[in-house]
Design an enzyme around this catalytic site. Structure first.
Site, PDB file in Angstrom:
ATOM      1  N   LYS A 211       0.814  -1.222   0.000  1.00 24.86           N
ATOM      2  CA  LYS A 211       0.000   0.000   0.000  1.00 24.86           C
ATOM      3  C   LYS A 211       0.841   1.262   0.000  1.00 24.86           C
ATOM      4  CE  LYS A 211      -3.460  -2.370   2.652  1.00 24.86           C
ATOM      5  NZ  LYS A 211      -3.538  -2.786   4.040  1.00 24.86           N
ATOM      6  N   TYR A 270      -5.888  -8.447  13.895  1.00 23.87           N
ATOM      7  CA  TYR A 270      -6.516  -9.725  14.220  1.00 23.87           C
ATOM      8  C   TYR A 270      -7.982  -9.607  13.842  1.00 23.87           C
ATOM      9  CZ  TYR A 270      -7.409 -14.263  15.964  1.00 23.87           C
ATOM     10  OH  TYR A 270      -7.739 -15.592  16.009  1.00 23.87           O
ATOM     11  N   PRO A 272      -5.695 -11.342  10.834  1.00 25.69           N
ATOM     12  CA  PRO A 272      -4.935 -10.847   9.679  1.00 25.69           C
ATOM     13  C   PRO A 272      -5.429 -11.503   8.397  1.00 25.69           C
ATOM     14  CG  PRO A 272      -3.723 -12.593  10.773  1.00 25.69           C
ATOM     15  CD  PRO A 272      -5.025 -12.429  11.547  1.00 25.69           C
ATOM     16  N   HIS A 278       3.122 -10.575  11.327  1.00 25.86           N
ATOM     17  CA  HIS A 278       3.714  -9.346  10.802  1.00 25.86           C
ATOM     18  C   HIS A 278       3.137  -8.162  11.557  1.00 25.86           C
ATOM     19  CE1 HIS A 278       0.191 -10.458   8.364  1.00 25.86           C
ATOM     20  NE2 HIS A 278      -0.116  -9.159   8.453  1.00 25.86           N
ATOM     21  N   HIS A 280       2.360  -3.951  11.459  1.00 25.33           N
ATOM     22  CA  HIS A 280       2.182  -2.784  10.582  1.00 25.33           C
ATOM     23  C   HIS A 280       2.813  -1.553  11.235  1.00 25.33           C
ATOM     24  CE1 HIS A 280      -1.074  -4.755   8.106  1.00 25.33           C
ATOM     25  NE2 HIS A 280      -1.028  -5.541   9.154  1.00 25.33           N
TER      26      HIS A 280
HETATM   27  O1  G7M Z   1      -2.552  -7.822   8.617  1.00 29.48           O
HETATM   28  P1  G7M Z   1      -2.853  -8.221   7.205  1.00 29.48           P
HETATM   29  O2  G7M Z   1      -2.604  -9.667   6.961  1.00 29.48           O
HETATM   30  O3  G7M Z   1      -4.216  -7.764   6.770  1.00 29.48           O
HETATM   31  O4  G7M Z   1      -1.839  -7.393   6.340  1.00 29.48           O
HETATM   32  C1  G7M Z   1      -1.112  -7.894   5.261  1.00 29.48           C
HETATM   33  C2  G7M Z   1      -0.372  -6.744   4.634  1.00 29.48           C
HETATM   34  O5  G7M Z   1       0.523  -7.271   3.680  1.00 29.48           O
HETATM   35  C3  G7M Z   1      -1.286  -5.766   3.905  1.00 29.48           C
HETATM   36  O6  G7M Z   1      -1.067  -4.469   4.401  1.00 29.48           O
HETATM   37  C4  G7M Z   1      -0.872  -5.931   2.449  1.00 29.48           C
HETATM   38  O7  G7M Z   1      -0.916  -4.712   1.721  1.00 29.48           O
HETATM   39  C5  G7M Z   1       0.547  -6.427   2.554  1.00 29.48           C
HETATM   40  N1  G7M Z   1       0.962  -7.242   1.411  1.00 29.48           N
HETATM   41  C6  G7M Z   1       0.223  -8.214   0.818  1.00 29.48           C
HETATM   42  N2  G7M Z   1       0.975  -8.760  -0.179  1.00 29.48           N
HETATM   43  C7  G7M Z   1       0.510  -9.828  -1.045  1.00 29.48           C
HETATM   44  C8  G7M Z   1       2.174  -8.116  -0.219  1.00 29.48           C
HETATM   45  C9  G7M Z   1       3.321  -8.249  -1.054  1.00 29.48           C
HETATM   46  O8  G7M Z   1       3.427  -9.064  -1.983  1.00 29.48           O
HETATM   47  N3  G7M Z   1       4.370  -7.391  -0.764  1.00 29.48           N
HETATM   48  C10 G7M Z   1       4.308  -6.466   0.243  1.00 29.48           C
HETATM   49  N4  G7M Z   1       5.361  -5.676   0.446  1.00 29.48           N
HETATM   50  N5  G7M Z   1       3.215  -6.335   1.026  1.00 29.48           N
HETATM   51  C11 G7M Z   1       2.156  -7.154   0.800  1.00 29.48           C
END
Ligand code: G7M
Length: 350
Positions: A211, A270, A272, A278, A280
């Site tokens: 994002k 939660y 996720p 991970h 944020h």
């Molecule tokens: O907490 P949650 O699982 O919702 O967050 C996952 C985060 O991973 C989101 O903010 C996504 O924008 C980020 N994200 C998802 N993908 C598939 C990728 C990716 O391929 N690369 C990166 N850098 N971030 C990702």
């Protein structure tokens, strides 16, 4: 504004999975486009006069985003079209603001006056009064769904519900974590990595989130090296990892972006979207990051809870929202099947 960029409307929880499925959506659109190339070429001529468009259904009227999404049809075109109208933002420079609004041309209509407060309707000159429009033709059911506001379902997940409903779902249907492994192993997005701690136990990679499109506002995620699904798995053995993420992560951000810890929101989701732990890291101005109370858990609060009660996250009830009935149904079914359904049902806000 391109179609793919208008993702502010999607239920946060499904944004990431939608990003993943964006490729297939684009493929659908491309397939669809092949049969309608001629229509697509000519439809733009109709846009010169929007009376050619008939509104069939308002999909979304978002007063906060000042955005209206409607489904309808163009005269002579069979397939559904999607039109998204958005109020434009204000100019950033003082001079431009002055020129745009504070001039002879702006029509002023007084609405009220009370003590030192006055309210007006202002009608600035046309060029400062515009709407941005995105038109999608043909609009697939997926496009329509994307712009239709979701219905939310709140779940209060006890440890028992986690064990019996959530865990089986995670084990059977979780999204692929390949992208996480690729980043951790240095096989992808290496130019977007801000910090890398290789330690197997306390290490993590701090990387720009998908994002984060530009450097104006910060959106990073710390991907943990240890195999941990979510905050549900965290206990006191993870405190060195969590404090390392907090300290080393904020230090790296200070060094790279000159942004201090007190300007950062650092949190888990939660539930996720991806079950590899991970964190944020966003600046306080970032919106749409899923940091609402029924989803975000501040890293500092998580650390503090575990310091007080080592197995806090194995004992606590975690409340989260789901925005698809299909995702909610297993929880509803489980709680309805219990011996004392009325009490248990009361724990779910339908
Ligand atoms: O907490 P949650 O699982 O919702 O967050 C996952 C985060 O991973 C989101 O903010 C996504 O924008 C980020 N994200 C998802 N993908 C598939 C990728 C990716 O391929 N690369 C990166 N850098 N971030 C990702």
């Amino acid at each position: 504004m391109a179609d793919g960029s208008v993702d502010v409307l999607v239920c946060e929880e499904y944004k990431s999975s939608l990003n993943d499925s964006q490729a297939s959506l684009d493929q659908n659109v491309n397939d669809n486009n092949e049969s309608t190339t001629n229509e697509n070429d000519t439809i733009h001529e109709l846009l010169n006069n929007l009376s050619n468009f008939t509104v069939k259904r308002i999909l979304r009227n978002d007063v906060t985003q000042k955005l209206l999404a409607v489904e309808g049809t163009f005269k002579g075109y069979k397939q559904p079209a999607l039109v998204v109208l958005e109020k434009k933002g204000f100019p950033k420079e003082e001079l431009s603001v002055n020129e745009a609004f504070f001039n002879d041309e702006t029509i002023v209509k007084k609405i009220y006056r009370n003590d030192i407060y006055r309210g007006y309707d202002l009608f600035p000159e046309k060029e400062h009064n515009g709407l941005a429009a995105t038109i999608i033709y043909p609009a697939t059911p997926k496009h329509i769904e994307k712009f239709t506001p979701p219905t939310f379902y709140l779940v209060e997940e006890t440890p028992e519900v986690y064990e019996n409903v959530t865990l089986p779902i995670i084990n059977s249907q979780q999204l692929s974590l390949q992208w996480v492994d690729n980043i951790l192993e240095g096989k992808a997005e290496t130019d977007r990595v801000i910090f890398n701690d290789p330690d197997k136990k306390t290490g993590f990679v701090l990387v720009k989130d998908l994002k984060m499109k530009d450097e104006k506002s910060l959106y990073l995620i710390a991907l943990v090296r240890q195999k941990i699904k979510s905050i549900r798995d965290l206990n006191e053995s993870h405190l060195p990892l969590l404090t390392n993420i907090k300290e080393a992560g904020t230090k790296a951000i200070k060094e790279t972006y000159n942004i201090s810890e007190n300007q950062l929101k650092i949190f888990f989701h939660y539930q996720p979207s991806y079950y590899q732990l991970h964190v944020h890291f966003i600046t306080l101005d970032v919106e749409n990051a899923g940091s609402f109370v029924e989803r975000a858990h501040l890293l500092s609060t998580v650390i503090s809870n575990i310091q007080m009660v080592p197995d806090y996250y194995q004992k606590t009830t975690l409340t989260f929202r789901l925005c698809k009935y299909l995702a909610f149904k297993p929880y509803e079914d489980y709680l309805n099947g219990r011996e004392d359904p009325p009490t248990k049902r009361a724990r779910l806000s339908l």
